[in-house]
Design an enzyme around this catalytic site. Structure first.
Site, PDB file in Angstrom:
ATOM      1  N   ASN A   1     138.544   7.041  13.673  1.00 52.56           N
ATOM      2  CA  ASN A   1     137.603   7.246  14.920  1.00 52.56           C
ATOM      3  C   ASN A   1     138.010   6.339  15.998  1.00 52.56           C
ATOM      4  OD1 ASN A   1     135.474   7.399  16.623  1.00 52.56           O
ATOM      5  ND2 ASN A   1     133.805   6.927  15.498  1.00 52.56           N
TER       6      ASN A   1
ATOM      7  N   GLU B   1     126.406   5.780  17.041  1.00 52.64           N
ATOM      8  CA  GLU B   1     126.559   5.408  18.322  1.00 52.64           C
ATOM      9  C   GLU B   1     125.967   6.547  19.311  1.00 52.64           C
ATOM     10  OE1 GLU B   1     130.878   4.338  18.244  1.00 52.64           O
ATOM     11  OE2 GLU B   1     130.064   2.674  16.956  1.00 52.64           O
TER      12      GLU B   1
ATOM     13  N   GLU C   1     127.843   5.936   6.986  1.00 53.11           N
ATOM     14  CA  GLU C   1     128.245   4.767   7.678  1.00 53.11           C
ATOM     15  C   GLU C   1     126.812   3.874   7.895  1.00 53.11           C
ATOM     16  OE1 GLU C   1     131.904   5.467  10.172  1.00 53.11           O
ATOM     17  OE2 GLU C   1     130.113   6.267  11.207  1.00 53.11           O
TER      18      GLU C   1
ATOM     19  N   SER D   1     133.336  -1.030   8.917  1.00 52.28           N
ATOM     20  CA  SER D   1     134.282  -1.961   8.610  1.00 52.28           C
ATOM     21  C   SER D   1     135.438  -1.679   7.448  1.00 52.28           C
ATOM     22  CB  SER D   1     133.615  -3.321   8.445  1.00 52.28           C
ATOM     23  OG  SER D   1     132.900  -3.752   9.502  1.00 52.28           O
TER      24      SER D   1
ATOM     25  N   HIS E   1     127.300  10.617  14.853  1.00 55.61           N
ATOM     26  CA  HIS E   1     127.715   9.166  14.844  1.00 55.61           C
ATOM     27  C   HIS E   1     126.515   8.402  15.193  1.00 55.61           C
ATOM     28  CE1 HIS E   1     129.793   5.429  15.114  1.00 55.61           C
ATOM     29  NE2 HIS E   1     130.657   5.951  14.572  1.00 55.61           N
TER      30      HIS E   1
ATOM     31  N   LYS F   1     137.083   6.212  18.857  1.00 57.11           N
ATOM     32  CA  LYS F   1     135.949   5.846  19.885  1.00 57.11           C
ATOM     33  C   LYS F   1     136.211   5.849  21.375  1.00 57.11           C
ATOM     34  CE  LYS F   1     133.343   3.451  16.108  1.00 57.11           C
ATOM     35  NZ  LYS F   1     132.551   2.402  15.709  1.00 57.11           N
TER      36      LYS F   1
ATOM     37  N   GLY G   1     131.605  -2.032  12.905  1.00 50.08           N
ATOM     38  CA  GLY G   1     132.084  -3.199  13.776  1.00 50.08           C
ATOM     39  C   GLY G   1     131.552  -4.442  13.662  1.00 50.08           C
TER      40      GLY G   1
HETATM   41  P1  PGA Z   1     134.421   0.491  11.986  1.00 46.51           P
HETATM   42  O1  PGA Z   1     133.689   1.689  12.733  1.00 46.51           O
HETATM   43  O2  PGA Z   1     135.380   0.920  11.240  1.00 46.51           O
HETATM   44  O3  PGA Z   1     134.876  -0.338  13.414  1.00 46.51           O
HETATM   45  O4  PGA Z   1     133.381  -0.249  11.500  1.00 46.51           O
HETATM   46  C1  PGA Z   1     133.405   2.930  11.811  1.00 46.51           C
HETATM   47  C2  PGA Z   1     132.840   3.912  12.429  1.00 46.51           C
HETATM   48  O5  PGA Z   1     131.995   3.539  13.555  1.00 46.51           O
HETATM   49  O6  PGA Z   1     133.014   5.026  12.310  1.00 46.51           O
END
Ligand code: PGA
Length: 259
Positions: free
Chosen positions: A10, A104, A174, A220, A102, A12, A180
């Site tokens: 992803n 976010e 997630e 992560s 997601h 982003k 993140g």
């Molecule tokens: P990350 O993000 O691996 O940077 O923690 C995962 C995601 O939000 O899909």
């Protein structure tokens, strides 16, 4: 039942067209000596404005090792929805998956379970497959309502979707506190939640859907964590953010899923 693993990147809101094309080419370079049959399904999700350039690179390569995904969509086919991209429009690309829900998007763009369900239905009607994200906040985990919250997100996301369509779909668990932050969720705990998600699907849609649907872990994920994650009974792959933005670390995660 054996489920083909998926490692999905992803990206982003990172990378313009040229940077995205370069990253896609870098990933294919990294994987060029791997036997396609041993690879997990490798998926990359660039921003909308990079889909054309990345799609072109994947077609040029013709290796068939990397699959394209979008990070979002709108469920209406067209109309007065300024700033949105329809699923119809995504048919311009050789694209298979669309990430929806997601955290976010839920957090910063107020996406509701109802909206995510509408998107999931429209995605499946149009012949694409949703990667439905779910996950709890740190507060919800501390309150002890993780399972209840996630079961509710999943139940709502798959409302009015058949067992057959559910079976083909993908879920990404997630935990928001792990995204993140560098704080990966313990693999045994991630597997426990993913099992709970699978049992929720079993209760809603039956054995075939529950045993076929692929459920990924995200939050992560790094080259150092993937082998332990993949060794769990119910984790079928990973949705990778930060570590998918470099070809070598993403390729290491892909290889870790083959080990
Ligand atoms: P990350 O993000 O691996 O940077 O923690 C995962 C995601 O939000 O899909």
């Amino acid at each position: 039942m054996s489920r083909k693993p998926i490692i999905a990147g992803n990206w982003k809101m990172h990378n313009n067209s040229a940077q995205s094309a370069e990253l896609a080419v870098g990933i294919m370079q990294e994987l060029k000596n791997e036997d396609k049959n041993n690879l997990p399904e490798v998926v990359i999700a660039p921003v909308f404005t990079s889909l054309y350039a990345v799609d072109k690179e994947l077609k040029n390569c013709g290796c068939g090792k990397v699959t394209l995904a979008a990070q979002n969509c709108y469920y209406e086919p067209k109309g007065a929805f300024t700033g949105e991209i329809s699923i119809e429009m995504l048919k311009d690309f050789d694209l298979k998956y669309i990430i929806i829900g997601h955290s976010e998007r839920r957090q910063y763009f107020n996406e509701s379970d109802e909206l995510i369900n509408k998107k999931a239905i429209a995605i499946l009607e149009n012949g694409f497959l949703p990667i439905v994200c779910c996950g709890e906040t740190l507060e919800q985990r501390e309150e002890g309502i993780t399972d209840k919250h996630i079961a509710s997100q999943i139940t709502k996301a798959f409302e009015n979707i058949s067992a057959e369509d559910t079976a083909k779909s993908v879920i990404a668990y997630e935990p928001i506190w792990a995204i993140g932050t560098g704080k990966t969720c313990d693999s045994v705990e991630a597997n426990r939640v993913i099992k709970m998600i699978r049992e929720t699907i079993r209760g809603l849609k039956g054995d075939m859907a529950a045993d076929s649907i692929r459920i990924l872990y995200g939050g992560s994920v790094k080259p150092e964590t993937i082998e332990e994650q993949m060794a769990q009974s119910d984790i079928d792959g990973a949705l990778v953010g930060g570590a998918s933005l470099k070809a070598d670390s993403f390729a290491k995660i892909v290889r870790g899923a083959m080990a």
